[in-house]
Design a protein around this motif. Structure first.
Motif, short mmCIF file in Angstrom:
data_model
loop_
_atom_site.label_atom_id
_atom_site.label_comp_id
_atom_site.label_asym_id
_atom_site.label_seq_id
_atom_site.Cartn_x
_atom_site.Cartn_y
_atom_site.Cartn_z
N UNK A 1 13.33 -34.21 -6.33
CA UNK A 1 14.92 -34.64 -6.47
C UNK A 1 15.68 -33.73 -5.45
N UNK A 2 15.39 -32.58 -5.37
CA UNK A 2 16.19 -31.58 -4.35
C UNK A 2 15.96 -32.10 -3.09
N UNK A 3 14.94 -32.71 -2.54
CA UNK A 3 14.38 -33.14 -1.15
C UNK A 3 15.02 -34.49 -1.05
N UNK A 4 15.35 -35.39 -1.93
CA UNK A 4 15.98 -36.45 -2.08
C UNK A 4 17.63 -36.18 -1.61
N UNK A 5 18.06 -35.40 -2.17
CA UNK A 5 19.57 -34.82 -1.48
C UNK A 5 19.66 -34.56 -0.08
N UNK A 6 18.50 -34.08 0.42
CA UNK A 6 18.26 -33.59 1.79
C UNK A 6 18.32 -34.96 2.75
N UNK A 7 17.32 -35.76 2.38
CA UNK A 7 16.78 -36.79 3.38
C UNK A 7 17.75 -38.14 3.13
N UNK A 8 18.07 -38.23 1.84
CA UNK A 8 18.58 -39.74 1.43
C UNK A 8 19.88 -39.99 2.17
N UNK A 9 20.66 -39.14 2.44
CA UNK A 9 21.88 -39.31 3.13
C UNK A 9 21.64 -39.85 4.57
N UNK A 10 20.67 -39.22 5.14
CA UNK A 10 20.13 -39.28 6.66
C UNK A 10 19.74 -40.78 6.86
N UNK A 11 18.82 -41.31 5.80
CA UNK A 11 18.28 -42.69 5.87
C UNK A 11 19.50 -43.61 5.66
N UNK A 12 20.46 -43.44 4.81
CA UNK A 12 21.67 -44.07 4.56
C UNK A 12 22.62 -44.45 5.98
N UNK A 13 22.67 -43.20 6.42
CA UNK A 13 23.33 -43.08 7.86
C UNK A 13 22.79 -43.81 8.88
#
Length: 274
Positions: free
Chosen positions: A116-128
């Motif tokens: 869950x914590x790693x999703x906080x890190x990488x998901x915004x980058x995938x969306x951007x």
């Protein structure tokens, strides 16, 4: 017809990539290493192992994780909407996280929390990343992105951000805190066994297809550049994996958000004013 065959055999292709990676890592460590088909031998051994079902939700969620990730790969191959693909990929991760929380193992819970914590890190980058391609092409369609010329220079900062995401998703050092075999015994995978672990194992192979398919989007319609990007990043990720130690999950979040999010935002701001 060719795209359908790619979708059907995507797990097998991912298995060959994973087997090739194990050979490369062994050579980097001055070892002989396993044969190319070792991942498939592992799958064959898992068939003979008794499957222990902790609870029905745990097993079903693990299977849903695999098939959702397979659908993600199908979306990419068929050239569907990139933003939808990113969100569907998030859903596949959520299924695995819920599976980890559905059992009583403390190792599984720690793994789910870290995922869950790693999703906080990488998901915004995938969306951007999806937004960046949209700003250049006026569409989220992957098929349209593939038809355009290479956009790696226009999205170079986002490309650098995406390089931080790859080791997180492939569980490579220094960003393998989610799995951390030496520390939490495989994390949220620990309670899967037998045929149910096969689905989790094959899901890893599909993750390779998904991540490297996003990578080659930076090459556009330039096939040679796509091959070069794949081979260069593939070797770089494994070189870093073999030469660095795992960092803590809080450091992972800090580094990826501080560097990756900043670079991504600067890239989007630059595109908005071009």
């Amino acid at each position: 017809m060719f795209e359908i065959l790619l979708i059907i055999f995507a797990p097998i292709i991912g298995g060959f990539i994973y087997g090739f990676e194990r050979i490369i890592r062994a050579r980097m460590q001055n070892r002989q290493g396993p044969p190319l088909l070792q991942p498939f031998y592992d799958m064959y051994k898992l068939i003979d192992k008794q499957a222990f079902i902790v609870n029905s939700y745990h097993s079903i969620l693990g299977i849903m994780h695999f098939f959702t990730l397979w659908a993600v790969v199908a979306f990419v191959i068929l050239g569907q909407n990139l933003l939808y693909t990113v969100f569907l990929h998030l859903l596949s991760s959520i299924f695995l996280i819920l599976a980890g929380f559905s059992v009583k193992s403390i190792y599984s819970h720690i793994g789910s929390n870290r995922e869950l914590l790693s999703i906080i890190a990488y998901e915004p980058i995938l969306i951007m990343l999806a937004v960046g391609f949209f700003m250049l092409n006026g569409s989220f369609d992957i098929s349209l992105i593939r038809e355009k010329q290479s956009e790696i220079f226009s999205l170079f900062l986002l490309f650098l951000s995406f390089l931080l995401v790859i080791p997180i998703k492939l569980k490579k050092s220094p960003f393998d805190a989610v799995e951390a075999h030496q520390e939490i015994v495989g994390g949220l995978e620990v309670e899967f066994s037998g045929v149910f672990f096969e689905f989790i194992y094959m899901a890893k192979w599909l993750e390779y297809i998904f991540i490297y398919s996003l990578l080659v989007l930076f090459a556009g319609n330039n096939l040679a550049l796509g091959i070069i990007l794949f081979m260069a990043v593939f070797l770089l990720v494994n070189l870093v994996d073999n030469s660095t130690a795992r960092i803590k999950i809080n450091h992972l979040i800090t580094i990826v958000l501080a560097i990756g999010l900043t670079l991504g935002m600067l890239n989007l701001i630059g595109l908005a004013y071009v």
